[in-house]
Design an enzyme around this catalytic site. Sequence first.
Site, PDB file in Angstrom:
ATOM      1  N   ASN B 299       0.809  -1.215   0.000  1.00 47.76           N
ATOM      2  CA  ASN B 299       0.000   0.000   0.000  1.00 47.76           C
ATOM      3  C   ASN B 299       0.843   1.266   0.000  1.00 47.76           C
ATOM      4  O   ASN B 299       0.346   2.342  -0.308  1.00 47.76           O
ATOM      5  CB  ASN B 299      -0.933   0.015   1.214  1.00 47.76           C
ATOM      6  CG  ASN B 299      -2.132  -0.885   1.005  1.00 47.76           C
ATOM      7  OD1 ASN B 299      -2.101  -1.788   0.169  1.00 47.76           O
ATOM      8  ND2 ASN B 299      -3.203  -0.620   1.732  1.00 47.76           N
ATOM      9  N   ASP B 338      -2.512  -5.864   9.518  1.00 47.71           N
ATOM     10  CA  ASP B 338      -3.264  -5.100   8.512  1.00 47.71           C
ATOM     11  C   ASP B 338      -2.566  -5.134   7.160  1.00 47.71           C
ATOM     12  O   ASP B 338      -1.358  -5.375   7.071  1.00 47.71           O
ATOM     13  CB  ASP B 338      -3.422  -3.644   8.967  1.00 47.71           C
ATOM     14  CG  ASP B 338      -2.079  -2.996   9.241  1.00 47.71           C
ATOM     15  OD1 ASP B 338      -1.246  -3.615   9.935  1.00 47.71           O
ATOM     16  OD2 ASP B 338      -1.846  -1.869   8.755  1.00 47.71           O
ATOM     17  N   GLU B 339      -3.349  -4.876   6.131  1.00 46.57           N
ATOM     18  CA  GLU B 339      -2.845  -4.593   4.784  1.00 46.57           C
ATOM     19  C   GLU B 339      -1.858  -5.630   4.256  1.00 46.57           C
ATOM     20  O   GLU B 339      -0.886  -5.282   3.581  1.00 46.57           O
ATOM     21  CB  GLU B 339      -2.180  -3.196   4.748  1.00 46.57           C
ATOM     22  CG  GLU B 339      -3.150  -2.089   5.068  1.00 46.57           C
ATOM     23  CD  GLU B 339      -2.548  -0.697   4.866  1.00 46.57           C
ATOM     24  OE1 GLU B 339      -3.203   0.134   4.235  1.00 46.57           O
ATOM     25  OE2 GLU B 339      -1.418  -0.453   5.348  1.00 46.57           O
ATOM     26  N   LEU B 340      -2.122  -6.889   4.543  1.00 44.70           N
ATOM     27  CA  LEU B 340      -1.275  -7.944   3.976  1.00 44.70           C
ATOM     28  C   LEU B 340      -1.613  -8.050   2.491  1.00 44.70           C
ATOM     29  O   LEU B 340      -2.774  -8.227   2.119  1.00 44.70           O
ATOM     30  CB  LEU B 340      -1.563  -9.253   4.714  1.00 44.70           C
ATOM     31  CG  LEU B 340      -0.655 -10.439   4.409  1.00 44.70           C
ATOM     32  CD1 LEU B 340       0.805 -10.093   4.636  1.00 44.70           C
ATOM     33  CD2 LEU B 340      -1.051 -11.617   5.297  1.00 44.70           C
TER      34      LEU B 340
END
Lengths: 562, 562
Positions: B299, B338-340
């Site tokens: 991200n 988060d955000e794997l």
Amino acid sequence: MAFSRHIFILALVAGCLLPSGVQALWPIPTTLETGMTALKISPSFSFDVQIEDAPSDLLDAVAESQYYLENDKLGRLVVGRGANDTTALASAMTLSNLTLSLTSGATVDSISSEAIKPLGTRSEEYALTIPADGSAATLTANSTLGLYRGLTTFNQLFYYYGGVIYTLIAPIAITDTPAYPFRGLTLDTSRNYYPVSDLLRTLDAMSWVKINTFHWHITDSQSFPLEVVQYPEITINGAYSPQEVYTASDVQYIVQYAAARGIDVLMEIDTPGHTAIIGATYPDYVACFDAAPWADFANEPPAGQLRFALPEVMNFTASLLSDVAKTLPSSYFSTGGDELNTNCYTDDYPTQQQLNSTGTTLNDALDTFTQSTHGALIAQGKTPVVWEEMVLDWNITLSNETIVMIWISSADAAAVVEKGFRIIQAPSNYFYLDCGAGEWLGDDPTGNSWCDPFKTWSESYTFDPLANLTEAQYGLVLGGEQCLWSEQSGPQNVDPIVWPRAASSAEIFWSAKQPTGAALNVTEALPRLHDVRYRMVQRGINAIPLQPQWCALRPDACDLYA
Amino acid sequence: MAFSRHIFILALVAGCLLPSGVQALWPIPTTLETGMTALKISPSFSFDVQIEDAPSDLLDAVAESQYYLENDKLGRLVVGRGANDTTALASAMTLSNLTLSLTSGATVDSISSEAIKPLGTRSEEYALTIPADGSAATLTANSTLGLYRGLTTFNQLFYYYGGVIYTLIAPIAITDTPAYPFRGLTLDTSRNYYPVSDLLRTLDAMSWVKINTFHWHITDSQSFPLEVVQYPEITINGAYSPQEVYTASDVQYIVQYAAARGIDVLMEIDTPGHTAIIGATYPDYVACFDAAPWADFANEPPAGQLRFALPEVMNFTASLLSDVAKTLPSSYFSTGGDELNTNCYTDDYPTQQQLNSTGTTLNDALDTFTQSTHGALIAQGKTPVVWEEMVLDWNITLSNETIVMIWISSADAAAVVEKGFRIIQAPSNYFYLDCGAGEWLGDDPTGNSWCDPFKTWSESYTFDPLANLTEAQYGLVLGGEQCLWSEQSGPQNVDPIVWPRAASSAEIFWSAKQPTGAALNVTEALPRLHDVRYRMVQRGINAIPLQPQWCALRPDACDLYA
């Protein structure tokens, strides 16, 4: 000499691949030639001022430059922060001198005097040469002001690692002159008050990026922090407290501090709107004073505007403005003139009675008022400055010399220029530093900033000063400025909300183009702006990080499509 | 006694009309009764700790309370800042003592011990009574932690004018207890580094508004500033510089400083995403390490995630987390989650080989990995904390005790609670302090903040912790927190970007409702928040002004429809 156009272009193209420090300079100079040789500052380095009877403010500037040279201690923005430079430095020559001189025939005057000359008559250009062989570097200019600009450039060239102050890009040859004569920063000290020390610190930071005008929006409807010797009650009743006042001597100190750093102070006493607090002292002079609901009469609370149609108010205002203006050395003074709300006068008995009895319109009364206030300023030798509505919303007669500030939208510049006025570009859609911080009015939790979104440095940086103008009109653009309005700002956040963003306009209006003649480009600019920001932090300015440090140390690695 | 329910209700309704100081308190106490009598602090005022063998951190807290009482020197937020109070003060009684005591049978333990007890087992409640007749004020609680909360309230009650420290609203009776056990603030110290002194100052400010958890997102892909004694290379290669490290002893100092102020430190080492920089030390453990274009794999730059499918990476991570966790007194530890980004593993040979050779899926590998890391933490007596994706995006087995942080949207809370997990509310659409500052990626001048707009204090304040939940689920909401992610923040702006905004959630999760039982209301809250902000400034926190000072001195005058 070892440097060449070839090397310079290579440095620009290769960018982060070079062990270079070209990214250091902000604003980017007009011409720039650099080499690839390491050069150390000698422990006995000295500035050699080859000017007879050098003005004391030049000597002060030299001392400050020496201080920054020794104390910036800025590590290069690369992984390791200079640890990999030690091999190059082991065999580097040392630089022992920078000689400062004026071009032959130049008048020797103080920086402070040069800085306040009329726009277009100041000489800010300079030439700086730093040989790679350790022979003396030279800085020459037509004026002490030009030398001052050159000193700020000189300081940006050097990094620090392990006790050594150095550059990796000698030899260096720079010639530099601003594209526009006006490069400003507006600060509103009325909505919230800033102690003098915060203004001085801001002036320092401005000088480092060659901003040359402090546009001081000193009063507004909320408070009147300026001491006016002839009208003491306005401040007694209008300042937030006796401690939150700029005394007449504070103003003199600030103006002199600015001038010594090449900065002219353009003071603004906004009239006839934005004046409610004057009603605390002269209730008869202010219409709709603190009237409710405020939104019926003003763009923000409190309501209240000068009854400009009344002769006594006209005379009072002309006296007030000229009493202040005559204490200031600048050639310019702003009377404001934005956001005049006509609803305030619709049911205002004194105004309507005056208009009816004289058979004049509100527009004509404003014309008379403005000619009176501007006439008083012109009599003091000042050129009036106004916001764009004075030209676009009203039909009044202004001197051709009047300078008009664009603020509502960048789209308005063409219409003002069309009328023949010189302009300063301060459009809210590019340059308002307060945008994007959300609604500050109470009882409006879902409200946003009126000029959303937040203006990032890079959005501001894409501003084109000449957009929508014809080539014949280009000369009417004097420059531009970013603005901090203080509804949600004060000394607590002035550094992080202003810096490094305000450097965007500083470069647009100094450099206009890259040394290659190419347009300014955000991708090329970002590593240099990181550098300026880190140097500001080293000097005690709380400039925000623009990116994670991981990005700052790796140019372009955090670009959108990197 | 002179105070009555009647007077209390009058004070709430009349608001700015009263010469009152009710606006001082933040968070607003559970019950609050005030009078209209002036009461001065005696020059010989003392705190009387009626506790045998009082813990030293309680005595330190009392000394700090005395320091604030004498040094806040906050003028009331009215025009004149207290100048009109002198008449009332001339005949006022003086208060000479505040007695502190524990309820009978209470265990005497340190604040530091009480502050790190499991959520739901801490006693933060207190009762504070200040008579109007000069007789001793009393503060009682079931724990030293409760006394500490009461001391912060006591300090908020007093103003200063002309050498006198006073309140105008005696007698005062307060009973107070938090609505939610978890009230936090997240700070990301990886994207940019914050010196220890900035963290300590932030902890001070947190304590003043009764925030009880410092959620320390200490590492991320950009830098690893935490010293882990067992893995020194991670920090040597992962910190921005040797100076930008939290040493093991720094962490101990910070944790102890926090605990003495009633604050538990919930440390987060985000895994398996947000770990790129570990690849600088263990390249075999990180997939897509610094791969380009980064946007294909992460991200934000740099790309790089732990190869969690590999047994050696699982074992390494479990050891790393438990080695850190066992040095911390808190009952909680966050493993992030988060955000794997699964793209990172699609063409990652070691991962795909491992999955193929064992016939497992990426999801199952994550399940195994998480059970391993969480198992190691649980073995240390820690309760794991994760971000919402671990529950909503993956099908993995988590202990029922796991606490889940909501961040993507407030709309996601119901789905997590539906699965039976306890949650902490940190939704970006209300609580992310970094939103609205524009794009920070390079080469994107027209880009905006992903979570635009800026979250004003009042927008945050309208958050409803129980929205979309059934009454039976309410008990699963442990509390909430505001978060500062540091892409564009650092020590330069931590104060103004956090304060006073982070006080919004502090009140939501302490007070939940007004003492009347009514919902929290932005219009009632604003004058109190001004007060908190001005007191923070007096104590050296650079909290931003929420409005022009003209508004701060005139409650409601700057409301949208005032």
